[in-house]
Write a protein that holds these residues in place. Structure first.
Motif, PDB file in Angstrom:
ATOM      1  N   GLU A 146       5.168  15.325  24.648  1.00  0.00           N
ATOM      2  CA  GLU A 146       5.836  16.630  24.668  1.00  0.00           C
ATOM      3  C   GLU A 146       4.842  17.757  24.904  1.00  0.00           C
ATOM      4  O   GLU A 146       5.114  18.697  25.658  1.00  0.00           O
ATOM      5  N   ALA A 147       3.679  17.679  24.260  1.00  0.00           N
ATOM      6  CA  ALA A 147       2.657  18.716  24.438  1.00  0.00           C
ATOM      7  C   ALA A 147       2.121  18.731  25.866  1.00  0.00           C
ATOM      8  O   ALA A 147       1.943  19.798  26.466  1.00  0.00           O
ATOM      9  N   VAL A 148       1.866  17.550  26.433  1.00  0.00           N
ATOM     10  CA  VAL A 148       1.365  17.466  27.808  1.00  0.00           C
ATOM     11  C   VAL A 148       2.380  18.062  28.772  1.00  0.00           C
ATOM     12  O   VAL A 148       2.033  18.884  29.635  1.00  0.00           O
ATOM     13  N   PHE A 149       3.649  17.687  28.641  1.00  0.00           N
ATOM     14  CA  PHE A 149       4.630  18.177  29.604  1.00  0.00           C
ATOM     15  C   PHE A 149       4.973  19.653  29.391  1.00  0.00           C
ATOM     16  O   PHE A 149       5.261  20.364  30.349  1.00  0.00           O
ATOM     17  N   ALA A 150       4.888  20.135  28.156  1.00  0.00           N
ATOM     18  CA  ALA A 150       5.045  21.574  27.929  1.00  0.00           C
ATOM     19  C   ALA A 150       3.895  22.330  28.600  1.00  0.00           C
ATOM     20  O   ALA A 150       4.102  23.386  29.215  1.00  0.00           O
ATOM     21  N   LEU A 206       1.784  25.420  33.330  1.00  0.00           N
ATOM     22  CA  LEU A 206       0.941  25.486  34.525  1.00  0.00           C
ATOM     23  C   LEU A 206       1.785  25.722  35.767  1.00  0.00           C
ATOM     24  O   LEU A 206       1.420  26.517  36.635  1.00  0.00           O
ATOM     25  N   ASP A 207       2.912  25.034  35.858  1.00  0.00           N
ATOM     26  CA  ASP A 207       3.808  25.231  37.005  1.00  0.00           C
ATOM     27  C   ASP A 207       4.364  26.649  37.051  1.00  0.00           C
ATOM     28  O   ASP A 207       4.562  27.206  38.124  1.00  0.00           O
ATOM     29  N   ALA A 226       5.972  34.266  31.131  1.00  0.00           N
ATOM     30  CA  ALA A 226       7.096  35.144  31.460  1.00  0.00           C
ATOM     31  C   ALA A 226       7.463  36.068  30.307  1.00  0.00           C
ATOM     32  O   ALA A 226       8.168  37.054  30.500  1.00  0.00           O
ATOM     33  N   ASN A 227       6.979  35.770  29.114  1.00  0.00           N
ATOM     34  CA  ASN A 227       7.306  36.572  27.934  1.00  0.00           C
ATOM     35  C   ASN A 227       6.340  37.721  27.689  1.00  0.00           C
ATOM     36  O   ASN A 227       6.488  38.458  26.720  1.00  0.00           O
ATOM     37  N   GLY A 237      -2.778  34.884  34.794  1.00  0.00           N
ATOM     38  CA  GLY A 237      -1.979  33.715  35.119  1.00  0.00           C
ATOM     39  C   GLY A 237      -2.894  32.533  35.370  1.00  0.00           C
ATOM     40  O   GLY A 237      -4.090  32.590  35.117  1.00  0.00           O
ATOM     41  N   TRP A 238      -2.337  31.480  35.891  1.00  0.00           N
ATOM     42  CA  TRP A 238      -3.097  30.272  36.138  1.00  0.00           C
ATOM     43  C   TRP A 238      -2.481  29.509  37.293  1.00  0.00           C
ATOM     44  O   TRP A 238      -1.338  29.730  37.670  1.00  0.00           O
TER      45      TRP A 238
END
Length: 157
Positions: A95-99, A104-105, A110-111, A118-119
């Motif tokens: 979950e941490a990796v995909f979050a 990154l994507d 946005a908040n 950015g990155w």
């Protein structure tokens, strides 16, 4: 796709296809098309995910991986099954990796308004693709130090 490409893009596509195939991607066509035609760094994304998967997710399956955490030492002593704990650690890491990959994507937070930061995940130009070996380190040493500084909290025991 290959027939519609100019010589340099065709060479890039062939190189990408070979690299992705060498990494075990069985059908790299969509990734190659996305990188060559849409300028999305698919090879870099794949290599990043693969590295995170092997280290952050599968790293929990190794001998002693759980035992380095005091809480994980106490749980088997209290009757918890080690394999269940490994599944739990891998699920949390997944979950941490995909979050992280989702962030990154997104390319930025946005908040947050009024901050120009950015990155981006990108690939270096081909001639400079040299890997600098890293010194071995504890799985959690850098993350723990960073998270403590970022949160102002004590380390998780």
């Amino acid at each position: 796709m290959a027939d519609s490409l100019d010589v340099s893009r065709r060479a890039a596509a062939d190189s990408l296809r070979a690299q992705l195939s060498a990494l075990g991607v069985t059908d790299p066509a969509d990734l190659v098309k996305s990188e060559v035609m849409e300028d999305v760094p698919q090879l870099a994304r794949f290599v990043l995910l693969r590295s995170l998967w092997h280290g952050a997710i599968d790293g929990w399956t190794g001998p002693g991986s759980l035992e380095q955490l005091p809480a994980a030492q106490r749980l088997p002593a209290a009757g918890a099954d080690r394999e269940d704990l490994v599944r739990l650690a891998r699920a949390a890491a997944y979950e941490a990796v995909f979050a992280t990959l989702d962030e990154l994507d997104a390319g930025g937070d946005a908040n947050v308004m009024g901050v120009e930061a950015g990155w981006v995940v990108t690939s270096p130009p081909a001639p400079s693709l040299t890997r600098v070996p890293r010194a071995p380190r504890s799985k959690h040493s850098v993350l723990r130090a960073t998270s403590i500084r970022a949160s102002g909290r004590d380390a998780i025991p």
